[in-house]
Write a protein that holds these residues in place. Structure first.
Motif, PDB file in Angstrom:
ATOM      1  N   TYR A 252       0.833  -1.189   0.000  1.00 15.37           N
ATOM      2  CA  TYR A 252       0.000   0.000   0.000  1.00 15.37           C
ATOM      3  C   TYR A 252       0.872   1.243   0.000  1.00 15.37           C
ATOM      4  N   SER A 253       0.268   2.310  -0.403  1.00 20.10           N
ATOM      5  CA  SER A 253       0.929   3.606  -0.386  1.00 20.10           C
ATOM      6  C   SER A 253      -0.132   4.656  -0.062  1.00 20.10           C
ATOM      7  N   TRP A 254       0.190   5.545   0.846  1.00 21.52           N
ATOM      8  CA  TRP A 254      -0.803   6.529   1.282  1.00 21.52           C
ATOM      9  C   TRP A 254      -0.091   7.856   1.515  1.00 21.52           C
ATOM     10  N   VAL A 262       2.497  15.989  -0.711  1.00 22.58           N
ATOM     11  CA  VAL A 262       3.463  15.787  -1.782  1.00 22.58           C
ATOM     12  C   VAL A 262       3.108  14.497  -2.486  1.00 22.58           C
TER      13      VAL A 262
ATOM     14  N   MET B   1       3.307   7.238   3.315  1.00 19.50           N
ATOM     15  CA  MET B   1       3.461   5.994   4.065  1.00 19.50           C
ATOM     16  C   MET B   1       3.320   4.824   3.095  1.00 19.50           C
ATOM     17  N   ILE B   2       4.230   3.913   3.160  1.00 18.73           N
ATOM     18  CA  ILE B   2       4.154   2.734   2.308  1.00 18.73           C
ATOM     19  C   ILE B   2       4.356   1.501   3.177  1.00 18.73           C
ATOM     20  N   GLY B   3       3.953   0.362   2.668  1.00 17.08           N
ATOM     21  CA  GLY B   3       4.137  -0.858   3.428  1.00 17.08           C
ATOM     22  C   GLY B   3       3.921  -2.087   2.578  1.00 17.08           C
ATOM     23  N   PHE B  87       7.666   8.608   5.042  1.00 16.08           N
ATOM     24  CA  PHE B  87       8.544   9.550   4.356  1.00 16.08           C
ATOM     25  C   PHE B  87       7.949  10.947   4.445  1.00 16.08           C
ATOM     26  N   LYS B  88       8.785  11.891   4.726  1.00 13.42           N
ATOM     27  CA  LYS B  88       8.342  13.279   4.791  1.00 13.42           C
ATOM     28  C   LYS B  88       9.279  14.131   3.946  1.00 13.42           C
ATOM     29  N   ASP B  89       8.705  14.748   2.918  1.00 14.78           N
ATOM     30  CA  ASP B  89       9.485  15.613   2.036  1.00 14.78           C
ATOM     31  C   ASP B  89       9.339  17.060   2.465  1.00 14.78           C
ATOM     32  N   GLN B  99      14.373  14.824   2.428  1.00 15.15           N
ATOM     33  CA  GLN B  99      13.413  13.763   2.733  1.00 15.15           C
ATOM     34  C   GLN B  99      13.840  13.045   4.011  1.00 15.15           C
ATOM     35  N   ARG B 101      13.187   9.845   6.351  1.00 14.75           N
ATOM     36  CA  ARG B 101      12.641   8.493   6.171  1.00 14.75           C
ATOM     37  C   ARG B 101      12.708   7.745   7.493  1.00 14.75           C
ATOM     38  N   TYR B 152      17.905  15.681  -2.146  1.00 13.49           N
ATOM     39  CA  TYR B 152      17.868  15.452  -3.581  1.00 13.49           C
ATOM     40  C   TYR B 152      17.354  16.698  -4.272  1.00 13.49           C
ATOM     41  N   ASN B 154      15.520  18.068  -8.064  1.00 11.17           N
ATOM     42  CA  ASN B 154      14.854  17.686  -9.307  1.00 11.17           C
ATOM     43  C   ASN B 154      15.789  17.907 -10.477  1.00 11.17           C
ATOM     44  N   GLU B 158      12.724  16.400 -15.156  1.00 11.37           N
ATOM     45  CA  GLU B 158      11.620  16.118 -14.256  1.00 11.37           C
ATOM     46  C   GLU B 158      10.890  17.393 -13.862  1.00 11.37           C
TER      47      GLU B 158
END
Lengths: 274, 164
Positions: A252-254, A262, B1-3, B87-89, B99, B101, B152, B154, B158
């Motif tokens: 998942y990605s949120w 962002v 958020m990823i998982g 992750f927070k950009d 970023q 992480r 990082y 751009n 991009e």
């Protein structure tokens, strides 16, 4: 290359070097993709390639201990090899490869996939995937006599003797094993609002083989597997060490609504992390 | 958020019994125990790392028997892992970003046990091996948390990409 031509030969026979016959290493593929004209966002894909494996490397490696002279135990003359061989009164063990009628291991792989998109945010797919391994490598001790069923298990009669008394062990590498894999793969992918997207995949499968490793799939080695009873391959038929019946994967990605949103994809996140 | 959450069945395992000298002299390489008649699979699997399967469900094969238990009849413990990340950009300039992480591996700290390495139930004389069925290894790490800060910018190509 020295090798036993028959299981009862008193000694090995010197023959030509092993030649890798690559003329049979063909890999034709056949497949199609179909999208019914009246049903949008529906796709069907099917393929049935035949992918022969190249002759495995370990066959060449196995040629090193083919001659029994290299398997005799040290009789006190080490490191003088010639004296050791001359003083040996036992042929010891021998490793043998299937010298004639050796067939190239190959696999048939086939799959049928149905994919349907619902709206602009949901994709569901169902796939059947199968694989059939033929003439796969096996390793077994072929000097053992034939066992008989005693009502509970295969057992060796008291009168049983090794087939070839000239050798204590005959380790036989042959292309006589089979494998079967059948799997049903399902996948659900959806993009929700507020930046949440997920994919759920579930696979139900079964893998059956006659040889894959010593005891489990973790012990797969280049030399193949030691068969329990090489004179009847059905005795060795069972679940493969690679059999994992159920597999469920969720990702998942949120984009959390915290601060300035962002738009980032997981792939972007991993790329940045390099 | 990823998982990523992953759950899968266990790996098959082959139970074996040591070879007596009489069978070794016949060029027999391996054999298995005999299954005690009437025992069901659900009774065999105990499920704990101290004794994953019940060795009493098996009997020693006779001195000249190969054993009637087939290959890979025991299914080892299943595996489940949940890895997640936050992750927070933060934009420093229009093209330069920071970023932060936070990544969590095996978030629930689940002990994923491997198959029992003690898969030999009987010695060459038919005596039971006391450690049979004991699991002594895991196949995934314990919970690991790592934090990172990356910088990082751009690239020019991009920067011209716009969301549809």
């Amino acid at each position: 290359m020295a090798n036993l031509r028959h299981i009862t030969d008193p000694t090995t026979t010197l023959g030509p070097l092993w030649q890798n016959d690559s003329s049979n290493d063909l890999g034709p593929r056949l497949g199609f993709a179909w999208s019914p004209s009246r049903v949008e966002d529906f796709f069907a894909r099917r393929s049935r390639p035949a992918l022969p494996h190249q002759r495995p490397q370990h066959v060449d490696c196995a040629s090193a201990p083919i001659s029994p002279d290299f398997n005799i135990p040290d009789n006190g003359n080490f490191p003088n090899a010639l004296t050791t061989i001359a003083a040996s009164n036992s042929a010891g063990a021998v490793s043998v490869i299937q010298y004639e009628h050796n067939k190239t291991p190959h696999a048939l792989q086939y799959n049928l996939s149905l994919q349907q998109q619902f709206g602009s945010a949901t994709v569901v797919s169902i796939t059947y995937a199968g694989s059939r391994g033929i003439n796969l490598l096996s390793e077994g001790e072929m000097n053992g006599p034939r066992a008989e069923w005693d009502g509970q298990s295969l057992a060796y009669p008291l009168t049983a003797r090794v087939i070839n008394p000239n050798f204590s062990n005959i380790t036989y590498f042959a292309n006589n094993a089979n494998s079967w894999y059948n799997g049903l793969l399902t996948s659900f992918q959806r993009r929700f609002s507020a930046g949440f997207q997920t994919q759920v995949s579930y696979t139900f499968s079964r893998a059956i083989s006659e040889a894959d490793g010593g005891q489990t799939g973790q012990q797969i080695s280049a030399g193949g597997a030691e068969l329990k009873y090489p004179l009847d391959m059905s005795v060795n038929n069972g679940l493969s060490g690679y059999d994992f019946r159920h597999l469920l994967t969720v990702n998942y990605s949120w984009n959390l609504p915290l601060g300035v949103a962002v738009m980032e994809s997981p792939a972007r996140c991993f790329r940045v992390g390099k | 958020m990823i998982g990523i959450l992953r759950m899968q069945s266990g790996q098959p395992e082959w139970l074996v019994a040591a070879l007596p000298a009489a069978l070794r002299s016949l060029d027999v390489n391996n054999r298995s125990p005999n299954l005690v008649p009437g025992v069901k699979y659900s009774q065999i699997i105990l499920g704990t790392p101290h004794r994953y399967f019940d060795p009493q469900a098996y009997s020693a094969p006779g001195p000249r028997q190969l054993g009637n238990v087939g290959r890979n009849t025991i299914i080892g413990p299943g595996l489940a892992t949940w890895d997640s990340g936050l992750f927070k950009d933060t934009s420093v300039t229009e093209r330069v970003h920071l970023q932060f992480r936070a990544e969590f591996f095996n978030l629930l700290n689940r002990a994923n046990f491997g198959v029992s390495q003690a898969n030999s139930l009987f010695d060459a004389n038919g005596g039971r091996i006391g450690s049979a069925g004991v699991i002594t290894n895991t196949v995934s790490t314990s919970r690991q948390v790592q934090f990172g800060l990356s910088w990082y910018s751009n690239r020019a190509d991009e920067a011209n990409i716009t969301e549809p």
